[in-house]
Structures are given as structure tokens and as C-alpha cells.
Design a protein around this motif. Structure first.
Motif, PDB file in Angstrom:
ATOM      1  N   ASP A 199       0.841  -1.192   0.000  1.00 38.64           N
ATOM      2  CA  ASP A 199       0.000   0.000   0.000  1.00 38.64           C
ATOM      3  C   ASP A 199       0.878   1.243   0.000  1.00 38.64           C
ATOM      4  O   ASP A 199       1.555   1.524   0.999  1.00 38.64           O
ATOM      5  CB  ASP A 199      -0.896  -0.009   1.240  1.00 38.64           C
ATOM      6  N   PRO A 200       0.884   2.029  -1.082  1.00 33.67           N
ATOM      7  CA  PRO A 200       1.714   3.239  -1.092  1.00 33.67           C
ATOM      8  C   PRO A 200       1.358   4.209   0.019  1.00 33.67           C
ATOM      9  O   PRO A 200       2.225   4.938   0.520  1.00 33.67           O
ATOM     10  CB  PRO A 200       1.423   3.847  -2.471  1.00 33.67           C
ATOM     11  N   GLY A 201       0.098   4.221   0.415  1.00 30.16           N
ATOM     12  CA  GLY A 201      -0.334   5.129   1.468  1.00 30.16           C
ATOM     13  C   GLY A 201       0.273   4.823   2.817  1.00 30.16           C
ATOM     14  O   GLY A 201       0.253   5.678   3.715  1.00 30.16           O
ATOM     15  N   ALA A 202       0.806   3.617   2.980  1.00 29.20           N
ATOM     16  CA  ALA A 202       1.424   3.243   4.253  1.00 29.20           C
ATOM     17  C   ALA A 202       2.887   3.665   4.332  1.00 29.20           C
ATOM     18  O   ALA A 202       3.522   3.496   5.376  1.00 29.20           O
ATOM     19  CB  ALA A 202       1.312   1.739   4.464  1.00 29.20           C
ATOM     20  N   ILE A 203       3.436   4.189   3.231  1.00 32.67           N
ATOM     21  CA  ILE A 203       4.830   4.635   3.206  1.00 32.67           C
ATOM     22  C   ILE A 203       4.883   6.105   3.597  1.00 32.67           C
ATOM     23  O   ILE A 203       4.323   6.962   2.906  1.00 32.67           O
ATOM     24  CB  ILE A 203       5.448   4.427   1.810  1.00 32.67           C
ATOM     25  N   GLU A 204       5.527   6.400   4.706  1.00 29.26           N
ATOM     26  CA  GLU A 204       5.563   7.774   5.215  1.00 29.26           C
ATOM     27  C   GLU A 204       6.539   8.629   4.412  1.00 29.26           C
ATOM     28  O   GLU A 204       7.664   8.211   4.131  1.00 29.26           O
ATOM     29  CB  GLU A 204       5.953   7.792   6.694  1.00 29.26           C
ATOM     30  N   ILE A 205       6.110   9.817   4.047  1.00 29.70           N
ATOM     31  CA  ILE A 205       6.957  10.780   3.352  1.00 29.70           C
ATOM     32  C   ILE A 205       7.512  11.747   4.393  1.00 29.70           C
ATOM     33  O   ILE A 205       6.777  12.512   5.005  1.00 29.70           O
ATOM     34  CB  ILE A 205       6.177  11.540   2.277  1.00 29.70           C
ATOM     35  N   ALA A 206       8.830  11.676   4.599  1.00 28.59           N
ATOM     36  CA  ALA A 206       9.471  12.444   5.667  1.00 28.59           C
ATOM     37  C   ALA A 206      10.667  13.217   5.117  1.00 28.59           C
ATOM     38  O   ALA A 206      11.820  12.831   5.332  1.00 28.59           O
ATOM     39  CB  ALA A 206       9.908  11.510   6.800  1.00 28.59           C
ATOM     40  N   PRO A 207      10.434  14.306   4.399  1.00 27.93           N
ATOM     41  CA  PRO A 207      11.542  15.013   3.759  1.00 27.93           C
ATOM     42  C   PRO A 207      12.309  15.911   4.724  1.00 27.93           C
ATOM     43  O   PRO A 207      11.777  16.398   5.718  1.00 27.93           O
ATOM     44  CB  PRO A 207      10.829  15.872   2.707  1.00 27.93           C
ATOM     45  N   TYR A 208      13.579  16.121   4.398  1.00 28.62           N
ATOM     46  CA  TYR A 208      14.321  17.195   5.030  1.00 28.62           C
ATOM     47  C   TYR A 208      13.661  18.520   4.613  1.00 28.62           C
ATOM     48  O   TYR A 208      13.385  18.736   3.434  1.00 28.62           O
ATOM     49  CB  TYR A 208      15.766  17.223   4.546  1.00 28.62           C
ATOM     50  N   VAL A 209      13.445  19.388   5.585  1.00 25.13           N
ATOM     51  CA  VAL A 209      12.950  20.732   5.295  1.00 25.13           C
ATOM     52  C   VAL A 209      13.969  21.733   5.846  1.00 25.13           C
ATOM     53  O   VAL A 209      13.926  22.088   7.023  1.00 25.13           O
ATOM     54  CB  VAL A 209      11.560  20.977   5.916  1.00 25.13           C
ATOM     55  N   PRO A 210      14.937  22.154   5.022  1.00 24.37           N
ATOM     56  CA  PRO A 210      15.911  23.137   5.491  1.00 24.37           C
ATOM     57  C   PRO A 210      15.188  24.394   5.978  1.00 24.37           C
ATOM     58  O   PRO A 210      14.344  24.946   5.257  1.00 24.37           O
ATOM     59  CB  PRO A 210      16.753  23.419   4.241  1.00 24.37           C
TER      60      PRO A 210
END
Length: 327
Positions: A199-210
Motif C-alpha cells: 500500500d503506497p499510502g502506508a509509506i511515510e513521506i518524511a523530507p528534510y525541510v531546510p
């Protein structure tokens, strides 16, 4: 809002003390990097021992300098000492770091990441069965898996590495992909996940935010400009990522940096690039930028990263201004 903080010893301070303060101010997680100078594993262990509830992650440990077995044991140990608060963040790092610092060949980084994560999964399956694995680059046999479950995030930048995220990882830590292109870039992750019936929705998107915050708006923005110029100028993968939205400007920044004109490189970072690659301004401006960023993208967990050029005072202001309790 769920917000993480990349911790460091700002102003030669105590990294673990920064983590304690982050916990007190409502940050959901602290993330610990590793390149040169200090072991991210040792630092994560100290943070685990000095905090109580905040999640702890590595962002990132590279997949070359430790074997998959060592990474699995490390993850299991940190999961234990943190009482279940640990996330293993991995990445390929760069040829400069792997070859110049670790003396290893930066050979087939995407395949190396895939097999490392796959093997760590096998080593931590918890079923007690012997792990037998034979990949193109890595192999293992005869050792039973550990009884532990640790989330694995991967900092896949290019399309092939993003597919590794979709096939195997629990989360994605993108860096320098313009936020306006993040949803589009995630489609590569999602497609690979669907191919594996994940499930793609279960993959957390956690980007670096400078993030650079100061009462002096111009100082904050200049700090972020210098941060962006460093990455675009010194890393071809980062230049390519930024160029997905700003091809001409990225080339101008990179060319100036390669020519040794660091100030000119920073000046070539446009206002549009700043808005699409980070957060910068006064406390009120920065809070609004971060709120808007999360609301208008697929970001689940922004990781506030304070740029290297930031002063100790700016680092303190940024931590306070972007703490969840202030948002």
C-alpha cells in the motif's frame, strides 16, 4: 502537526541536550545524521537514554560502511534501548564520502541499497529460521533472524532509488527534491509499491525541510540561499533533483560553485527556489510556510534541518519557532 528535528550540537553544544529540549517542546521525533566526526549510532544511543517518549531515527546511516548484519544488530539494540522508539534511516550517501572517507568502492549504489534493506528485513524477521540470502552483491547463511521489528526508511533520491523505497521501505526521506515536485516524484515510489502488492499510502513521506528563522528576515533567507547553493554546487544528484523544477537556475548555481564563486552561487538561488526548497523568514513567516507546505503536499512528517551556515542564535530561534507547540 507531526514535526521532526534533525539534531546537532549547535554552537558546539550537547546533541543529546538538544534532543531533550526538542522532546520538551513537542517535537515528535529527533533525527541524527552521520558523516564524519561522530558516530550516529553512539549519539542515538545517548539520546535514547536521556529521553523518554520522543521517537529517534538515523538520517542517515550509509549502506556501505556497515554490513547488513551490523546494521540489523544496531537497529535491534537501539530498538531495545529506546523501548521501541527507533527508526533505521538508510541511504547510499555519495561517492565522495564512500570512496574518499571509507575507502570503499561506490559500486552499484541502488542495488547495494536494495540488497542491504532486503537482508536487514530477513535478519530481523523474528521467525528464528536461518537466514539464507544470495544477492548480486551480498550474501548470508546459517544465522537465525532476530526477534525485532524496526521501521526502515530510505533516502532514495533518483528514480531507481525511489523504487527501492516502494519495494522495501516503510518511509521515504527525500532531500532537495523541490516540494512542488514531491507528489510527482512519489509516483515512482507508489508504482514500485503496487508491483509488490504494498500500500503506497502506508509509506511515510518524511523530507528534510531546510529551515532558517530569524527576526532578521534577510539574514534567514541568505542563510538558506547558501545552504541550497552548497548542495546544488557540490552534489550532481542534488543538482539534478533541483533541476526538475529549476533547470536554468540550478545550472547557474552549480557553475558558479564549481568556479569557486560561492557568493555568486548563493546569489543565483532565486526566491522561487527558496520557497520550493525550504523555509526561511521571521518566526511568523516561517511557521506559515511550514503549515502551508504540509497542507498542500503529501508530506507526512517534515524533518526540520537547520542549515550549516546558521548561527547558534538562529538555530535556537528556528527550534523554538517551528516546534509543534508553536504551530
Amino acid at each position: 502537526m507531526d514535526v521532526g528535528l534533525m539534531v546537532a550540537g549547535f554552537g558546539n553544544g550537547d546533541l543529546a541536550e538538544t534532543a531533550v529540549r526538542a522532546e520538551d517542546r513537542g517535537y515528535d521525533a529527533v533525527w541524527i545524521g552521520e558523516l564524519w566526526g561522530a558516530s550516529g549510532v553512539v549519539q542515538a544511543t545517548e539520546v535514547a537514554c536521556r529521553t523518554e517518549e520522543i521517537d529517534i531515527g538515523t538520517a542517515i546511516l550509509n549502506v556501505y560502511s556497515r554490513s547488513p548484519a551490523v546494521l540489523a544488530m544496531t537497529a535491534a539494540s537501539l530498538e531495545n534501548v529506546s523501548d521501541g522508539r527507533f527508526t533505521l534511516g538508510l541511504g547510499t550517501s555519495t561517492a565522495t564520502a564512500i570512496e574518499g572517507l571509507h575507502g570503499a568502492s561506490f559500486d552499484r549504489p541502488v542495488r547495494r541499497a536494495h540488497e542491504t534493506i532486503e537482508l536487514i528485513r530477513a535478519f530481523t524477521a523474528g521467525d528464528g529460521e536461518p537466514v539464507d540470502y544470495e544477492g548480486e552483491l551480498l550474501e548470508a547463511s546459517s544465522f537465525p533472524s532476530l526477534e525485532v521489528s524496526v521501521p526502515i526508511y530510505h533516502a532514495g533520491l533518483g528514480p531507481a532509488n525511489r523504487r527501492v523505497v516502494g519495494r522495501l521501505a516503510d518511509g521515504w526521506i527525500p532531500h532537495n527534491i523541490p516540494f512542488s515536485r514531491l507528489d510527482e516524484a512519489f509516483e515512482e515510489v507508489a508504482a514500485a509499491a503496487r508491483e509488490r502488492n504494498r500500500d503506497p499510502g502506508a509509506i511515510e513521506i518524511a523530507p528534510y525541510v531546510p529551515s532558517a528563522v530569524s527576526d532578521d528576515r534577510d539574514e534567514a533567507r541568505d542563510t538558506l540561499r547558501r545552504h541550497v547553493a552548497y548542495y546544488v554546487g557540490s552534489g550532481e544528484g542534488y543538482r539534478r533533483a533541483v533541476a526538475t523544477a529549476f533547470p536554468d537556475a540550478a545550472d547557474e548555481v552549480a557553475e558558479a560553485w564549481r568556479d569557486g564563486e560561492k557568493r555568486a552561487a548563493a546569489n543565483a538561488v532565486t526566491d522561487e527556489m527558496l520557497a520550493d526548497l525550504g523555509v526561511a523568514g521571521t518566526p511568523d513567516e516561517a511557521r506559515e510556510q511550514l503549515r502551508t507546505l504540509v497542507a498542500e503536499t503529501g508530506i507526512d512528517h517534515p524533518i526540520v534541518v537547520i542549515p550549516e551556515p546558521a548561527s547558534s542564535e538562529m538555530a535556537e530561534t528556528t527550534i523554538e519557532a517551528l516546534a509543534p507547540e508553536a504551530l
